[in-house]
Design a protein around this motif. Structure first.
Motif, mmCIF file in Angstrom:
data_model
loop_
_atom_site.group_PDB
_atom_site.id
_atom_site.type_symbol
_atom_site.label_atom_id
_atom_site.label_comp_id
_atom_site.label_asym_id
_atom_site.label_seq_id
_atom_site.Cartn_x
_atom_site.Cartn_y
_atom_site.Cartn_z
ATOM 1 N N CYS A 66 0.822 -1.211 0.000
ATOM 2 C CA CYS A 66 0.000 0.000 0.000
ATOM 3 C C CYS A 66 0.860 1.267 0.000
ATOM 4 N N VAL A 67 2.020 1.202 0.653
ATOM 5 C CA VAL A 67 2.885 2.383 0.712
ATOM 6 C C VAL A 67 3.578 2.603 -0.634
ATOM 7 N N PHE A 68 4.116 1.518 -1.218
ATOM 8 C CA PHE A 68 4.959 1.682 -2.411
ATOM 9 C C PHE A 68 4.203 1.431 -3.718
ATOM 10 N N TRP A 69 3.155 0.622 -3.656
ATOM 11 C CA TRP A 69 2.335 0.321 -4.820
ATOM 12 C C TRP A 69 3.207 0.080 -6.053
ATOM 13 N N ASN A 70 4.146 -0.874 -5.907
ATOM 14 C CA ASN A 70 5.126 -1.105 -6.969
ATOM 15 C C ASN A 70 4.613 -2.104 -7.991
ATOM 16 N N ILE A 71 3.473 -1.766 -8.601
ATOM 17 C CA ILE A 71 2.957 -2.629 -9.655
ATOM 18 C C ILE A 71 3.500 -2.132 -10.987
ATOM 19 N N GLU A 72 3.649 -3.080 -11.909
ATOM 20 C CA GLU A 72 4.277 -2.769 -13.189
ATOM 21 C C GLU A 72 3.495 -1.718 -13.969
ATOM 22 N N GLU A 73 4.201 -0.711 -14.415
ATOM 23 C CA GLU A 73 3.541 0.353 -15.155
ATOM 24 C C GLU A 73 4.525 0.935 -16.156
ATOM 25 N N PRO A 74 4.324 0.916 -17.445
ATOM 26 C CA PRO A 74 3.184 0.279 -18.112
ATOM 27 C C PRO A 74 3.315 -1.242 -18.111
ATOM 28 N N LEU A 139 18.823 13.994 -11.143
ATOM 29 C CA LEU A 139 18.619 12.614 -10.738
ATOM 30 C C LEU A 139 17.136 12.488 -10.389
ATOM 31 N N TYR A 140 16.390 11.793 -11.248
ATOM 32 C CA TYR A 140 14.929 11.810 -11.162
ATOM 33 C C TYR A 140 14.377 10.569 -10.449
ATOM 34 N N ASN A 141 13.576 10.813 -9.427
ATOM 35 C CA ASN A 141 13.010 9.713 -8.631
ATOM 36 C C ASN A 141 11.480 9.714 -8.719
ATOM 37 N N HIS A 142 10.952 8.660 -9.328
ATOM 38 C CA HIS A 142 9.508 8.619 -9.573
ATOM 39 C C HIS A 142 8.710 8.276 -8.310
ATOM 40 N N GLY A 143 7.396 8.369 -8.430
ATOM 41 C CA GLY A 143 6.510 8.062 -7.309
ATOM 42 C C GLY A 143 5.966 6.643 -7.384
ATOM 43 N N VAL A 144 4.867 6.389 -6.674
ATOM 44 C CA VAL A 144 4.295 5.044 -6.647
ATOM 45 C C VAL A 144 3.645 4.721 -7.994
#
Ligand SMILES: *[C@@H]1O[C@H](CO)[C@@H](O)[C@H](O)[C@H]1NC(C)=O
Ligand SMILES: *[C@@H]1O[C@H](CO)[C@@H](O)[C@H](O)[C@H]1NC(C)=O
Length: 305
Positions: A66-74, A139-144
């Motif tokens: 729930c915190v990281f929601w690291n599901i594959e996208e796309p 240095l770019y850091n994406h979100g969930v």
């Protein structure tokens, strides 16, 4: 007259009882159906508002998801082939991070090198370009619910007019190694990326984070200062939240739960106690570098205020 009238009513009621067995049965069934519906609602209530929160409180894997929601996208991402998405001059590479600050076991995290626009057709390596270019690096850091792919063309397309960009996928995102996600873990991934880029260029390296990535970036800037005495040239916090606990209260899905008297006990406290803090508000006060914050006034996920 009065007696006649009441007798008449009594007669009518009795007559109805006797003459309307259908109504009687219908009423009986309505009552049974009502009771069944109430029981179903009660069971649903118990499952949704009691069982689910208790399971959440004790299941760190669920909290982590729930915190990281690291599901594959796309879906079916092609990290090795940025050109398939129409991104010119982008190169895929991998960075070595470590499991934690105490566990130096190496892990591989995926990254993209997005050279500044003038180098779109360059055949030089990242190292060559960085060694001789005066463009600063972001240095770019994406979100969930994201990978390094999805911020094209909106963000990278604009940023690369002014900067070289290195975009990473933290552990367990994209094609990076799967290691249990922790706040310190993803922060270490950013710190290691920063340190690697530092060996390749003398230009400024800015750390930029979107949403949860803003919390990670701020924590990384603090980490670099505390552990390495390194004050970064600048930090950009894009559409991020003050701290994770604040965001949980605002998130649309938690609206149906947050009235529960046991909400903190089951949701916010376990997340906090398991080390998912992302306390950007506090960390920004300890980074000692210029900070730029941006936020859209109509952000539906993380409210502007
Ligand atoms: C890169 O190549 C394309 C096609 O040959 C050309 O249109 C474009 O101007 C070039 N860009 C740069 C920055 O050299
Ligand atoms: C950087 O540029 C200088 C002169 O323009 C050149 O001599 C040198 O080889 C270049 N270095 C790299 C790593 O490309």
């Amino acid at each position: 007259m009065w007696t006649n009238f009441t007798n008449d009513i009594k007669y009518k009621i009795n007559k109805q009882k006797v003459e309307n067995p259908v109504l009687h049965t219908v009423l009986k069934w309505l009552l049974i159906i009502l009771i069944i519906i109430l029981i179903i609602l009660l069971v649903l209530f118990i499952l949704l508002f009691i069982v689910l929160p208790i399971v959440f409180a004790f299941c760190i894997a669920l909290q982590r998801l729930c915190v990281f929601w690291n599901i594959e996208e796309p879906k079916d991402p092609q990290f090795e082939h940025p050109e398939k998405y129409g991104y010119q001059g982008v190169k895929n590479f991998y960075i070595t991070s470590t499991v934690s600050s105490d566990n130096t076991k190496p892990i591989s995290i995926g990254a993209w090198w997005v050279p500044q626009e003038n180098y779109i057709n360059s055949t030089e390596t990242m190292e060559k370009i960085l060694a001789n270019s005066s463009y600063p690096v972001v240095l770019y850091n994406h979100g969930v619910k994201a990978t390094r792919i999805i911020r094209f063309p909106y963000v990278f397309g604009t940023l690369r007019k002014f900067f070289h960009i290195v975009a990473i996928d933290y552990r367990s995102y994209g094609d990076s190694d799967s290691i249990d996600l922790t706040e310190d873990g993803v922060v270490i991934d950013v710190v290691n990326t920063y340190n690697l880029m530092k060996t390749k260029t003398k230009a400024d390296i800015f750390i930029w984070g979107h949403s949860l990535g803003g919390g990670i970036s701020t924590h990384a800037a603090k980490w670099l200062k505390d552990e390495q005495n390194e004050i970064i040239p600048g930090l950009v916090i894009e559409s991020s939240f003050s701290c994770l606990r604040d965001e949980i209260y605002q998130f649309f899905l938690t609206q149906i739960f947050k009235w529960l008297p046991w909400f903190d006990w089951c949701v916010t406290n376990p997340i906090y106690n398991n080390g998912f803090l992302f306390n950007t508000m506090e960390n920004t006060q300890q980074v000692d570098c210029p900070i730029m914050m941006m936020h859209s006034a109509d952000d539906p996920i993380i409210p502007y205020f």
